[in-house]
Write an enzyme that holds these catalytic residues in place. Sequence first.
Site, short mmCIF file in Angstrom:
data_model
loop_
_atom_site.label_atom_id
_atom_site.label_comp_id
_atom_site.label_asym_id
_atom_site.label_seq_id
_atom_site.Cartn_x
_atom_site.Cartn_y
_atom_site.Cartn_z
N GLU A 75 5.19 4.30 5.72
CA GLU A 75 3.96 4.79 6.68
C GLU A 75 2.81 3.86 6.10
OE1 GLU A 75 3.39 8.80 6.58
OE2 GLU A 75 1.24 8.59 6.50
N ASP A 76 2.47 3.37 4.87
CA ASP A 76 1.29 2.71 4.43
C ASP A 76 1.49 1.43 4.17
OD1 ASP A 76 -0.04 4.95 5.06
OD2 ASP A 76 0.25 5.84 2.87
#
Length: 735
Positions: free
Chosen positions: A93-94
């Site tokens: 996600e990051d």
Amino acid sequence: MPSSAPPDTTPAAAPSVEDLFRELEASVRKFRPNEDLTPLEKAYRFAAARHEGQKRASGEPYMIHPLLVTRQLADMHMDMTCLETGLLHDVVEDTTATIEEIRKNFGEDVAHCVGGVTKLSKLDLASREERQAESVRKMLLAMVTDIRVIIVKMADRLHNLRTLGSLPREKQERIAQETIEIYAPIAHRLGMGKVRGELEDLSFQYLEPEASRELLKEFEAQHQTNEALLKEIKHTVEVHLAREGIPARVETRVKRAYSVYQKLKRQKITLDQVYDLLAVRIITDSVKNCYAALGVIHNEWHPIPGRIKDFIAIPRPNLYQSLHTSVMGPGGRHFEVQIRTEEMHRIAEEGIAAHWKYKEGRKGPAVDDQRIAWLRQLVEWQRDMRDPGEFMSTLKVDLYPEEVYAFTPMGKVIVLPRDATPIDFAYAIHSDVGTHCTGAKVNGRIVPLKSTLRNGDVVEILTQAGHLPSKDWLAVVKTSKARNKIKHVINTTERAKAIEIGQKYLQVEARRLGVRLSEITKAQLESVASEYGYGKMEDLHAALGYGKFSPRQILQKLAPDQVLPPEPAAPETAAPTQPVVPADKQDLVIKVKGIDDLLVYRAKCCNPIKGEPIVGYVTRGKGVAVHSLSCNNVQNLMYEAERKIDVEWARSSAGAFPVKLMIHTEDKPGMLNQLTTALVNEQTNIRSLEARTDGAPDAAVIDMTLEVRDKKQLERVVSAIRRISGVRDIERVNQ
Ligand code: MN
């Protein structure tokens, strides 16, 4: 809270990322001394490298977050896949990492779990609501194949809530709200009682800061009294259990803040009226001793009627088992007692997570686990829901924790949300039972389908083949399974009707306007359909049938030189009482074939019968309503001239039209006899007949439903009745 969580003192005192990993390793080592921890270290190195340089809102290195999430999982004694997922849960996600990389380095299971906890990219969907709905949907889907997805997600959520302090107010509220609405109920349904409790209490502080502060203050004020009382109760319980030879562990506690708050709010009571603010838990060795302990408690203190619950005999859907009772304690203070075995206790605290506890050779949950079955159903029911708002709201209905236990006549328990109806019950048994449900008996008596069920009700569903659900059911059902199935049936039948209507409507108008549809190519038709935003001709037909626009608009596009643009709707003042069907157009009308025809139905307001002048009106979604030309509603409806459609009685239409008559007569013997004789002479069937006295002393009213072929027959019947002496008046009743 793990002891290694960063203390909120000076930053210099905070342990380094590397220290935290060593602590994690040590805590894993403690409960699995012999396992190779290389995969743990590998996942840590990978995540630390990817998160390098990233900071949390608090200013700490980002990597602290995955480490503490994993520490939580280790404290729950989760397996290696869970721990690796915990460390890696934010890298996709990051950071620049991809699921393919995770799969290559850590295998299929870890990749699946990381994929499941990864939210959708902000670029994928327009609104935050859509993103939230899609992320939750994605997580649910991943959960069904691997429940560890949700266990990691819960640990993630817990740590986020514990460190929510550094986020802006608006974000705090949003995260707390989502936790209360989605994550805590899921934890509850999966039996993870401990996680649920912490999620709720943490969210509560952010959602209702004032109420939460207030409540904690009250708790504080009562603290000494409560503790003294609990100590006294605990001692008494231990002494009495020991005397009876029941081995037991006794725990005491004050009920959690959030559940107290909900009670206060729901029941509009004050803190000292909460029956179960103080609670005692007895954990013993066998089911037999649970009941024995209950006897001991009731012998010592007076039980409060209606508060004894046997969740051992009837476990909750999340498999929770315990005996509950509330008793009148010392000094008249009420308290709650929960009695359970060690195994029941473990299930109550850990729920489904217990399956993933590290243990040699143990696999995940059995596929027939009721909690997994619940999840599968949930996902299945929600799969086809396209509207994100609707998805979230029905999801919330299903997560609603209050339950009603009802029984089939064979004694099977059906668990439903509070205020569920017999319709929900029917759908819970089987979709077909729901669809064909015509009535219900509760405890042997016929009840309305919209009545609400109560605990212990024995429900018998009456069905009839060919019966279809009514639209009104949507307003009363409480489960999303029932709602979705009803909608599905209604949409399918209505769409089929709409397509058929739309098709005919177009043909009829084409003929009327002299456009030869046979000379228009499929490609031409499809291009007009796509101009209106429809991929298929069928969709365009359906839109016509639903009355979204007129066939004239379509025909104008297909043959612009033959068809003039649609005229504006006639103003209301344009003499609507004039006959609407000009003589020269009568051969172009749709025939009314009979009452069984799906296309058309006779409007209830005027109930026209064969022979009466009629007019059709394309309704939104229900087909063509055929009204009597003299019907009052027609004048109101017809100013939307676009939706008027010419209809006529087909020559061949044979059939019986029910007609209701109300006959006012003198109240004298022989009236009914004369009436029925007159009807027999006119060869008219009577469907129903009911006589009653009227307000006046010598007056009677006879309500009758007859079957007539057409207007002529009705006229003959009416004049025959009028000729009977003693008949004062005849009215035709609609509806
Ligand atoms: Mn996270």
